[in-house]
Design a protein around this motif. Sequence first.
Motif, PDB file in Angstrom:
ATOM      1  N   SER A 123       0.834  -1.208   0.000  1.00  0.00           N
ATOM      2  CA  SER A 123       0.000   0.000   0.000  1.00  0.00           C
ATOM      3  C   SER A 123       0.862   1.250   0.000  1.00  0.00           C
ATOM      4  N   VAL A 298     -10.325   4.850  -0.502  1.00  0.00           N
ATOM      5  CA  VAL A 298      -9.982   3.695   0.322  1.00  0.00           C
ATOM      6  C   VAL A 298     -10.153   4.097   1.774  1.00  0.00           C
ATOM      7  N   VAL A 333      -8.170   2.502  -5.439  1.00  0.00           N
ATOM      8  CA  VAL A 333      -8.282   1.107  -5.020  1.00  0.00           C
ATOM      9  C   VAL A 333      -6.892   0.588  -4.681  1.00  0.00           C
ATOM     10  N   PRO A 335      -5.519  -3.096  -4.062  1.00  0.00           N
ATOM     11  CA  PRO A 335      -5.973  -4.494  -4.105  1.00  0.00           C
ATOM     12  C   PRO A 335      -5.856  -5.191  -2.755  1.00  0.00           C
ATOM     13  N   HIS A 339     -11.186  -3.265  -0.194  1.00  0.00           N
ATOM     14  CA  HIS A 339     -11.626  -3.081  -1.572  1.00  0.00           C
ATOM     15  C   HIS A 339     -13.144  -3.213  -1.612  1.00  0.00           C
ATOM     16  N   ASP A 352     -10.730  -7.674   2.274  1.00  0.00           N
ATOM     17  CA  ASP A 352      -9.478  -7.315   2.923  1.00  0.00           C
ATOM     18  C   ASP A 352      -8.682  -8.598   3.128  1.00  0.00           C
ATOM     19  N   GLU A 469     -10.874 -10.098  -7.237  1.00  0.00           N
ATOM     20  CA  GLU A 469     -11.743  -8.923  -7.298  1.00  0.00           C
ATOM     21  C   GLU A 469     -12.797  -9.064  -8.393  1.00  0.00           C
TER      22      GLU A 469
END
Length: 487
Positions: A123, A298, A333, A335, A339, A352, A469
């Motif tokens: 992240s 997010v 976003v 991943p 999400h 998550d 996703e």
Amino acid sequence: MIVRTHPTVVHGTLVSSALPDAQLAGGSDVAVNSVTDQFAAVRPGDAFIACEDAGDVHSAAKAAVARGAVAIVSERFLPVFGVAQYVVDDARNAYSQLCHAILDCPSSQLNAVAIAGGHGKTSVAMVLDSILNIAGRNVATASNQFTRIDAQRSRFVLPTTAPAVAEFMDEALASGCRQAVVELSEESLRNKVASAAEFDVVCLTNLHGDHAEGDLSPQACRDAMATALEMLTPHGMAIFNADDQDSMRVLAEYDGPALTFGLSDTADITATIAEQHTNEQMFLLTAGDETAAVRSKVIGETHVANCLAAAAIAKVYGVSLSDIARGIERVTVVPGVMHRFDAGLGVSVFLDRGTTPIARGAALSTARSVAAEKVIAVVDHACSVTEKLADKTIDTHGLANEEVVTEAVAKVLAALEVSDNKQLRTITEKLTGIALAVMSASEGDVVVVCGLDSRTARQRRVSVSMSEEQLIQNLMYELAAQQKKAA
């Protein structure tokens, strides 16, 4: 193996120059253009690194010589003759040194950043990549989820081996990048894959891993992650998480330049969450005397903390707070990090991938803060955290034969190509659990799919034709269509 990513005249690198502390135990000094620690990958003219933790080093070295290796690097003299043999204190470290030397030490010509810690690394790398691109910096980023060279997705190279790290930095330099960002896992640090790289910023996202890897104790894991600081250049900047007690213990013993980030009042880079909803949150980012309002798609405190880490790194490079805010907002976003999926069902579904108790707790606490009604957790195995923080827990284990959602799940699976039946069953169980949660939810409820898939993006891509996703979003569409049909 080492493969140059730009045209050049290759004359070879003397092993003694790359490893000045090595003892030449046999033969004459040689020059090499390529090195590997896998004897089966040896090509004529290569150097072979014989690592003690990789099995029978003697047999491996003999096999490497048989395949054409001209140099053996090991931690003890091996009865292998006819080639130059270099004895070093640490073969893993020597591997990294030789890889970087062959490529003319590309990290020394870059502003390189290492991101290490228990979790949050990807992240931070993703947000930092966005910030630096907004600021007009040419940046290359290698993370567990993606590799990007100057805003373009590149060949997928995980920074988990010494050649991969060196080749990534060489590719970054060849592409005109001046900055390189590398995510380093605890295992990568233990294997010293980047020990020869020069980093002018090292960021420790946290050191509070919930469990040790393999036979290592939690303290051994924390110590391994803290070794990232040893790769800083003499005037490099270390960045610590002020909200993490273990990081603060390391900072107390660290005598170099440092910055801190966190949601506590004592951090150099901090933030206050002003608003939080299911589809976005707004926080005030503060660095010194400057404050900027940031709106992020997010949600969750964990994401804010990761944004602060990226902001701290960006400040080291003189990026303005306005560009930092814009860079954060551009990431809509991450991943596997809260999400969000929505198909007009009145129920927010979040994925998550955090597998540890702390990660699950953070995800469910975030869901609790934005849920108008209940929080429903979907997990592969129930645990005390989900039982405590969720109003309802759905354990997906054994749900593959659930008939109530066969139609919706079956339609999603029909478009999927999976490499093996075991994996197909696991995916079926996950989708069934999510479908059961959504069908039992009321408007205003929040469903959190916790830690169902912790593999890397590459592993998922190789074995399944559709991302997790995509599967969940398609399921949401099918459930919406099913609901409309029933009405």
